[in-house]
Design a protein around this motif. Structure first.
Motif, PDB file in Angstrom:
ATOM      1  N   ARG A 152      33.220  39.108  48.345  1.00  0.00           N
ATOM      2  CA  ARG A 152      34.028  39.659  49.414  1.00  0.00           C
ATOM      3  C   ARG A 152      35.498  40.022  48.237  1.00  0.00           C
ATOM      4  NH1 ARG A 152      36.524  39.671  54.134  1.00  0.00           N
ATOM      5  NH2 ARG A 152      38.301  41.362  53.970  1.00  0.00           N
ATOM      6  N   THR A 153      35.823  39.222  47.141  1.00  0.00           N
ATOM      7  CA  THR A 153      36.841  39.514  46.458  1.00  0.00           C
ATOM      8  C   THR A 153      36.654  40.539  45.254  1.00  0.00           C
ATOM      9  OG1 THR A 153      37.371  36.938  46.375  1.00  0.00           O
ATOM     10  CG2 THR A 153      38.322  38.436  44.618  1.00  0.00           C
ATOM     11  N   ARG A 154      35.143  40.475  44.963  1.00  0.00           N
ATOM     12  CA  ARG A 154      34.660  41.555  44.040  1.00  0.00           C
ATOM     13  C   ARG A 154      34.894  42.853  44.853  1.00  0.00           C
ATOM     14  NH1 ARG A 154      29.811  40.110  43.567  1.00  0.00           N
ATOM     15  NH2 ARG A 154      30.323  38.459  42.114  1.00  0.00           N
TER      16      ARG A 154
ATOM     17  N   ASP B 177      37.124  43.912  47.325  1.00  0.00           N
ATOM     18  CA  ASP B 177      38.389  43.966  47.267  1.00  0.00           C
ATOM     19  C   ASP B 177      39.087  44.426  46.003  1.00  0.00           C
ATOM     20  OD1 ASP B 177      38.530  43.244  49.871  1.00  0.00           O
ATOM     21  OD2 ASP B 177      39.205  41.198  49.545  1.00  0.00           O
ATOM     22  N   TYR B 178      38.544  43.960  44.698  1.00  0.00           N
ATOM     23  CA  TYR B 178      38.908  44.474  43.455  1.00  0.00           C
ATOM     24  C   TYR B 178      38.575  45.819  43.173  1.00  0.00           C
ATOM     25  CZ  TYR B 178      40.537  39.840  41.238  1.00  0.00           C
ATOM     26  OH  TYR B 178      41.304  38.773  41.123  1.00  0.00           O
TER      27      TYR B 178
ATOM     28  N   GLN C 168      40.284  26.013  48.226  1.00  0.00           N
ATOM     29  CA  GLN C 168      40.917  26.677  47.425  1.00  0.00           C
ATOM     30  C   GLN C 168      40.972  25.901  46.037  1.00  0.00           C
ATOM     31  OE1 GLN C 168      42.662  29.849  49.774  1.00  0.00           O
ATOM     32  NE2 GLN C 168      42.730  29.482  47.890  1.00  0.00           N
TER      33      GLN C 168
ATOM     34  N   LYS D 155      36.004  33.156  49.051  1.00  0.00           N
ATOM     35  CA  LYS D 155      36.846  33.636  47.808  1.00  0.00           C
ATOM     36  C   LYS D 155      36.664  32.769  46.489  1.00  0.00           C
ATOM     37  CE  LYS D 155      39.586  36.685  49.954  1.00  0.00           C
ATOM     38  NZ  LYS D 155      39.873  37.963  49.255  1.00  0.00           N
ATOM     39  N   SER D 156      36.870  31.539  46.537  1.00  0.00           N
ATOM     40  CA  SER D 156      36.672  30.726  45.353  1.00  0.00           C
ATOM     41  C   SER D 156      35.197  30.386  44.878  1.00  0.00           C
ATOM     42  CB  SER D 156      37.548  29.537  45.624  1.00  0.00           C
ATOM     43  OG  SER D 156      36.906  28.681  46.570  1.00  0.00           O
TER      44      SER D 156
ATOM     45  N   LEU E   3      33.608  36.125  40.442  1.00  0.00           N
ATOM     46  CA  LEU E   3      34.293  36.668  41.891  1.00  0.00           C
ATOM     47  C   LEU E   3      33.348  36.481  42.929  1.00  0.00           C
ATOM     48  CD1 LEU E   3      36.244  39.773  40.674  1.00  0.00           C
ATOM     49  CD2 LEU E   3      37.125  37.363  40.835  1.00  0.00           C
TER      50      LEU E   3
ATOM     51  N   TYR F 217      48.745  43.641  45.612  1.00  0.00           N
ATOM     52  CA  TYR F 217      47.433  43.370  45.237  1.00  0.00           C
ATOM     53  C   TYR F 217      46.975  44.193  43.792  1.00  0.00           C
ATOM     54  CZ  TYR F 217      42.527  41.643  45.915  1.00  0.00           C
ATOM     55  OH  TYR F 217      41.456  40.727  45.901  1.00  0.00           O
TER      56      TYR F 217
ATOM     57  N   SER G 250      48.212  42.408  40.949  1.00  0.00           N
ATOM     58  CA  SER G 250      47.223  41.310  40.600  1.00  0.00           C
ATOM     59  C   SER G 250      45.883  41.765  40.010  1.00  0.00           C
ATOM     60  CB  SER G 250      46.926  40.542  42.152  1.00  0.00           C
ATOM     61  OG  SER G 250      47.978  39.979  42.563  1.00  0.00           O
TER      62      SER G 250
END
Length: 353
Positions: free
Chosen positions: A82-84, A86-87, A316, A224-225, A79, A128, A131
């Protein structure tokens, strides 16, 4: 660098060095680990584990599954920072369910959880939650810690009819009005977002050396990716970057003082401009910086680019998100040529009969 917020951790700068202080354990995390990297997260997990050695996870509970997931490469390495983060916000929200047995996580249980999250946090957060829970259970199935994914067949909440879409694409006249009124510092960021699809954090944190003036190329790593994106900069972007004042900051974009933008400072300046234009009747409600990413994708779709190409430009991994960003594209001009060819083919069929 994109600012990462971690619940329970105070992040501050002292003498030019960024530190993180874990409030629960009272331990300060010091360099060399960069905040948000897999090594930093491992160090944080170790500190918290030592601070609470008596805390034992009950096997077969949501808490034990979360602990296993957070120690896995899928969370620590796969991840983006930033995604981490958010999780982690979702996992913290689900903290009260720590001791709930996995056998209780039925489809109905998850649907009720989704509905509660909607009431407390809103529709987007509720979706979210679905997800993140699905990702954690997928990890559990792979490690034989769970038998099934209860999120399967639980529908995400649709946007109510008539409710304005969040982060909508900018209309052409809105784009023109904002570009004309923006300072060079804000205009450069808008160009990166609306032409190349940069997220706000990506635009503000991108390093100056990623802009190769000689070759005319721009490079970035998708926040993100984690996917690298290197493109020939369009003329409009080149002109916007050339209009920036000379500076010695490490970032490509700077504020009016020649210093790297802070996200809060940029957001304040950006929305101050938008509100002024709204009051003057030059733009409608709902303009956001993230809407520029939708604007870029929509323009590419209308020009006839396929979703794979759009996904590559946006950084993406999947075409699905490219389709999401460009779903409001007006395809009538592009499809006009298809209709012409269909008419020609149908005339041939008619003559043959």
């Amino acid at each position: 660098m994109t600012k990462v917020r971690v619940p329970g951790v105070k992040i501050y700068v002292s003498k030019g060095i960024t530190y993180a202080y874990d409030r629960a354990s009272g331990v300060r995390l010091t360099p060399p680990h960069t905040i948000g990297t897999p090594e930093w997260w491992r160090a944080l997990e170790e500190i918290r584990a030592k601070a609470k050695p008596e805390a034992k996870e009950k096997p077969g509970t949501w808490g034990s599954l979360v602990v296993s997931y957070r120690a896995s490469p899928r969370f620590l390495s796969d991840l983006a920072p930033r995604t981490r983060a958010d999780y982690q916000k979702v996992l913290d929200y689900l903290g009260p369910l720590h001791d709930v047995a996995l056998t209780r996580w039925s489809r109905g249980f998850v649907a009720a959880l989704r509905d509660r999250a909607q009431k407390e946090k809103g529709r987007r957060f509720a979706n979210y939650v679905l997800s993140v829970v699905s990702v954690v259970f997928a990890h559990g199935i792979e490690r034989e810690l769970a038998d099934a994914n209860p999120v399967r067949d639980v529908k995400k909440l649709r946007r109510p009819k008539g409710q304005p879409r969040a982060n909508r694409p900018w209309a052409t006249e809105e784009w023109d009005a904002v570009i004309a009124a923006a300072s060079p510092e804000i205009r450069a960021a808008i160009m990166l977002g609306g032409v190349l699809g940069y997220r706000q954090g990506e635009a503000l944190s991108v390093k100056r050396d990623t802009w190769n003036r000689t070759a005319g190329t721009l490079s970035r790593i998708s926040a993100k990716s984690g996917k690298p994106v290197r493109v020939q900069a369009p003329e409009a972007v080149v002109e916007a970057l050339a209009a920036l004042p000379e500076h010695r900051a490490v970032t490509l974009l700077v504020n009016s003082r020649g210093q790297p933008w802070k996200e809060d400072g940029f957001r304040g300046s950006f929305f101050r401009l938008i509100r002024q234009l709204e009051a003057a009747g030059k733009v409608a409600d709902g303009l956001t910086f993230h809407g520029l990413r939708h604007t870029a994708a929509t323009q590419m779709r209308q020009l006839g680019f396929d979703t794979r190409t759009i996904a590559d430009m946006l950084g993406q991994e999947t075409e699905g998100m490219a389709a999401h960003y460009s779903r409001e594209a007006d395809l009538e001009p592009k499809l006009r040529g298809v209709v012409v060819k269909l008419d020609q083919e149908n005339r041939k069929r008619t003559k043959a009969v």
